[in-house]
Design a protein around this motif. Structure first.
Motif, PDB file in Angstrom:
ATOM      1  N   GLY A  58       0.899  -1.270   0.003  1.00  0.00           N
ATOM      2  CA  GLY A  58       0.014   0.294   0.078  1.00  0.00           C
ATOM      3  C   GLY A  58       1.010   1.172   0.022  1.00  0.00           C
ATOM      4  N   ASN A  59       2.340   1.077  -0.135  1.00  0.00           N
ATOM      5  CA  ASN A  59       2.985   2.439  -0.081  1.00  0.00           C
ATOM      6  C   ASN A  59       3.114   2.819  -1.442  1.00  0.00           C
ATOM      7  OD1 ASN A  59       3.427   2.035   2.558  1.00  0.00           O
ATOM      8  ND2 ASN A  59       5.308   0.341   2.151  1.00  0.00           N
ATOM      9  N   VAL A  60       3.268   4.137  -1.804  1.00  0.00           N
ATOM     10  CA  VAL A  60       3.507   4.772  -2.957  1.00  0.00           C
ATOM     11  C   VAL A  60       5.123   4.535  -3.123  1.00  0.00           C
ATOM     12  CG1 VAL A  60       3.547   6.780  -4.270  1.00  0.00           C
ATOM     13  CG2 VAL A  60       1.571   6.522  -2.806  1.00  0.00           C
ATOM     14  N   THR A  61       5.550   3.841  -4.257  1.00  0.00           N
ATOM     15  CA  THR A  61       6.894   3.763  -4.560  1.00  0.00           C
ATOM     16  C   THR A  61       7.373   4.595  -5.630  1.00  0.00           C
ATOM     17  OG1 THR A  61       6.342   2.030  -6.272  1.00  0.00           O
ATOM     18  CG2 THR A  61       6.738   1.035  -4.007  1.00  0.00           C
ATOM     19  N   SER A  62       6.612   5.228  -6.572  1.00  0.00           N
ATOM     20  CA  SER A  62       7.130   6.450  -7.556  1.00  0.00           C
ATOM     21  C   SER A  62       6.088   7.346  -7.674  1.00  0.00           C
ATOM     22  CB  SER A  62       7.801   5.730  -8.647  1.00  0.00           C
ATOM     23  OG  SER A  62       6.581   5.151  -9.344  1.00  0.00           O
ATOM     24  N   ALA A  63       6.445   8.440  -7.734  1.00  0.00           N
ATOM     25  CA  ALA A  63       5.347   9.563  -8.487  1.00  0.00           C
ATOM     26  C   ALA A  63       5.999   9.908  -9.739  1.00  0.00           C
ATOM     27  CB  ALA A  63       5.162  10.660  -7.359  1.00  0.00           C
ATOM     28  N   LYS A  64       5.420   9.965 -10.910  1.00  0.00           N
ATOM     29  CA  LYS A  64       5.861  10.614 -12.290  1.00  0.00           C
ATOM     30  C   LYS A  64       5.116  11.539 -12.489  1.00  0.00           C
ATOM     31  CE  LYS A  64       6.590   9.299 -17.051  1.00  0.00           C
ATOM     32  NZ  LYS A  64       6.271   8.335 -17.605  1.00  0.00           N
ATOM     33  N   LEU A  65       5.727  12.900 -12.743  1.00  0.00           N
ATOM     34  CA  LEU A  65       5.017  14.053 -13.136  1.00  0.00           C
ATOM     35  C   LEU A  65       4.687  13.918 -14.453  1.00  0.00           C
ATOM     36  CD1 LEU A  65       4.161  16.997 -12.381  1.00  0.00           C
ATOM     37  CD2 LEU A  65       6.073  17.812 -13.530  1.00  0.00           C
ATOM     38  N   LEU A  66       3.416  14.269 -14.803  1.00  0.00           N
ATOM     39  CA  LEU A  66       2.733  14.171 -16.180  1.00  0.00           C
ATOM     40  C   LEU A  66       2.640  15.829 -16.736  1.00  0.00           C
ATOM     41  CD1 LEU A  66       0.119  11.449 -15.646  1.00  0.00           C
ATOM     42  CD2 LEU A  66       2.228  11.275 -16.486  1.00  0.00           C
ATOM     43  N   SER A  67       3.388  15.875 -17.757  1.00  0.00           N
ATOM     44  CA  SER A  67       3.432  17.440 -17.971  1.00  0.00           C
ATOM     45  C   SER A  67       2.068  17.883 -19.009  1.00  0.00           C
ATOM     46  CB  SER A  67       4.802  17.683 -18.988  1.00  0.00           C
ATOM     47  OG  SER A  67       4.612  16.666 -20.327  1.00  0.00           O
ATOM     48  N   ASN A  68       1.403  16.534 -19.503  1.00  0.00           N
ATOM     49  CA  ASN A  68       0.140  17.084 -20.246  1.00  0.00           C
ATOM     50  C   ASN A  68      -1.000  17.237 -19.154  1.00  0.00           C
ATOM     51  OD1 ASN A  68      -1.492  17.306 -22.140  1.00  0.00           O
ATOM     52  ND2 ASN A  68      -1.721  15.231 -22.686  1.00  0.00           N
ATOM     53  N   GLY A  69      -1.281  18.735 -18.960  1.00  0.00           N
ATOM     54  CA  GLY A  69      -2.227  18.892 -17.857  1.00  0.00           C
ATOM     55  C   GLY A  69      -1.733  19.841 -16.760  1.00  0.00           C
ATOM     56  N   THR A  70      -0.388  19.480 -16.475  1.00  0.00           N
ATOM     57  CA  THR A  70       0.152  20.019 -15.407  1.00  0.00           C
ATOM     58  C   THR A  70       0.358  21.728 -15.748  1.00  0.00           C
ATOM     59  OG1 THR A  70       1.242  18.257 -14.737  1.00  0.00           O
ATOM     60  CG2 THR A  70       2.416  20.286 -13.865  1.00  0.00           C
ATOM     61  N   THR A  71      -0.122  22.664 -14.680  1.00  0.00           N
ATOM     62  CA  THR A  71      -0.048  23.988 -14.965  1.00  0.00           C
ATOM     63  C   THR A  71       1.031  24.662 -14.149  1.00  0.00           C
ATOM     64  OG1 THR A  71      -1.716  24.743 -13.511  1.00  0.00           O
ATOM     65  CG2 THR A  71      -2.252  24.080 -15.673  1.00  0.00           C
ATOM     66  N   VAL A  72       1.776  24.161 -13.276  1.00  0.00           N
ATOM     67  CA  VAL A  72       2.556  24.726 -12.128  1.00  0.00           C
ATOM     68  C   VAL A  72       3.927  24.398 -12.973  1.00  0.00           C
ATOM     69  CG1 VAL A  72       3.634  24.470 -10.171  1.00  0.00           C
ATOM     70  CG2 VAL A  72       1.421  24.449 -10.353  1.00  0.00           C
ATOM     71  N   ILE A  73       4.839  25.399 -13.057  1.00  0.00           N
ATOM     72  CA  ILE A  73       6.212  25.174 -13.592  1.00  0.00           C
ATOM     73  C   ILE A  73       7.244  25.396 -12.683  1.00  0.00           C
ATOM     74  CG2 ILE A  73       5.599  26.053 -16.022  1.00  0.00           C
ATOM     75  CD1 ILE A  73       6.845  28.629 -15.405  1.00  0.00           C
ATOM     76  N   SER A  74       6.969  25.672 -11.489  1.00  0.00           N
ATOM     77  CA  SER A  74       7.948  25.760 -10.267  1.00  0.00           C
ATOM     78  C   SER A  74       8.375  24.423  -9.825  1.00  0.00           C
ATOM     79  CB  SER A  74       7.354  26.643  -9.205  1.00  0.00           C
ATOM     80  OG  SER A  74       8.030  26.348  -7.906  1.00  0.00           O
ATOM     81  N   THR A  75      10.028  24.369 -10.068  1.00  0.00           N
ATOM     82  CA  THR A  75      10.380  23.130  -9.647  1.00  0.00           C
ATOM     83  C   THR A  75      10.164  22.828  -7.992  1.00  0.00           C
ATOM     84  OG1 THR A  75      11.828  23.017 -11.471  1.00  0.00           O
ATOM     85  CG2 THR A  75      12.548  21.541  -9.491  1.00  0.00           C
ATOM     86  N   PRO A  76      10.539  23.779  -7.248  1.00  0.00           N
ATOM     87  CA  PRO A  76      10.211  23.645  -5.853  1.00  0.00           C
ATOM     88  C   PRO A  76       8.885  23.056  -5.326  1.00  0.00           C
ATOM     89  CG  PRO A  76      11.470  25.473  -6.166  1.00  0.00           C
ATOM     90  CD  PRO A  76      11.108  25.046  -7.360  1.00  0.00           C
ATOM     91  N   THR A  77       7.930  23.768  -6.247  1.00  0.00           N
ATOM     92  CA  THR A  77       6.510  23.336  -5.908  1.00  0.00           C
ATOM     93  C   THR A  77       6.459  21.811  -6.371  1.00  0.00           C
ATOM     94  OG1 THR A  77       5.622  25.538  -6.113  1.00  0.00           O
ATOM     95  CG2 THR A  77       4.088  23.839  -6.390  1.00  0.00           C
ATOM     96  N   ARG A  78       6.660  21.447  -7.462  1.00  0.00           N
ATOM     97  CA  ARG A  78       6.798  20.010  -7.887  1.00  0.00           C
ATOM     98  C   ARG A  78       7.311  19.202  -7.064  1.00  0.00           C
ATOM     99  NH1 ARG A  78       7.846  20.507 -14.483  1.00  0.00           N
ATOM    100  NH2 ARG A  78       5.996  21.647 -15.093  1.00  0.00           N
ATOM    101  N   ILE A  79       8.412  19.348  -6.353  1.00  0.00           N
ATOM    102  CA  ILE A  79       9.235  18.502  -5.489  1.00  0.00           C
ATOM    103  C   ILE A  79       8.186  18.351  -4.186  1.00  0.00           C
ATOM    104  CG2 ILE A  79      11.316  18.472  -4.051  1.00  0.00           C
ATOM    105  CD1 ILE A  79      12.767  19.576  -6.556  1.00  0.00           C
ATOM    106  N   LYS A  80       7.695  19.457  -3.656  1.00  0.00           N
ATOM    107  CA  LYS A  80       6.861  19.548  -2.545  1.00  0.00           C
ATOM    108  C   LYS A  80       5.875  18.812  -2.558  1.00  0.00           C
ATOM    109  CE  LYS A  80       4.575  22.867   0.602  1.00  0.00           C
ATOM    110  NZ  LYS A  80       4.052  24.223   0.762  1.00  0.00           N
TER     111      LYS A  80
END
Length: 112
Positions: A58-80
């Protein structure tokens, strides 16, 4: 008139509570144990889409950002947001696939 109200009601309910968008995890009706409103407080406002992989425990092992549909470009926000997603827990089960996938929509909002 009633025939139009019911589908409209379903659409409103799905968009307001349906932040787990798609994936095998939803199809298999695996429950999310982490309580969340699918928002993160940040100085940048927008939407981020991630594809999560969840193991049998039940643990999340990976989280991959999907650029299609993402509106935030700030890298610190994405990491947070990614760090928050990695803490999420889902229902355990050996009968689930080794890595269950789901697409998640997270909204970032400015704090009060």
């Amino acid at each position: 008139m009633r025939s139009l109200l019911f589908p409209l009601f379903l659409i409103v309910v799905q968009t307001s509570f349906g932040q787990l968008l798609s994936g095998r995890l939803i199809e298999d009706e695996r429950k999310m144990l982490t309580l969340t409103d699918f928002t993160v407080q940040d100085s940048n406002e927008g939407v981020l889409l991630f594809e999560l992989a969840v193991n049998n425990l039940g643990n999340v092992t990976s989280a991959k950002l999907l650029s299609n549909g993402t509106t935030v470009i700030s890298t610190p926000t994405r990491i947070k947001v990614k760090n928050e997603l990695m803490k999420w827990k889902f229902q355990e089960g050996t009968y689930y696939p080794e890595f269950h996938h789901v697409t998640v929509k997270i909204t970032t909002k400015k704090g009060a």
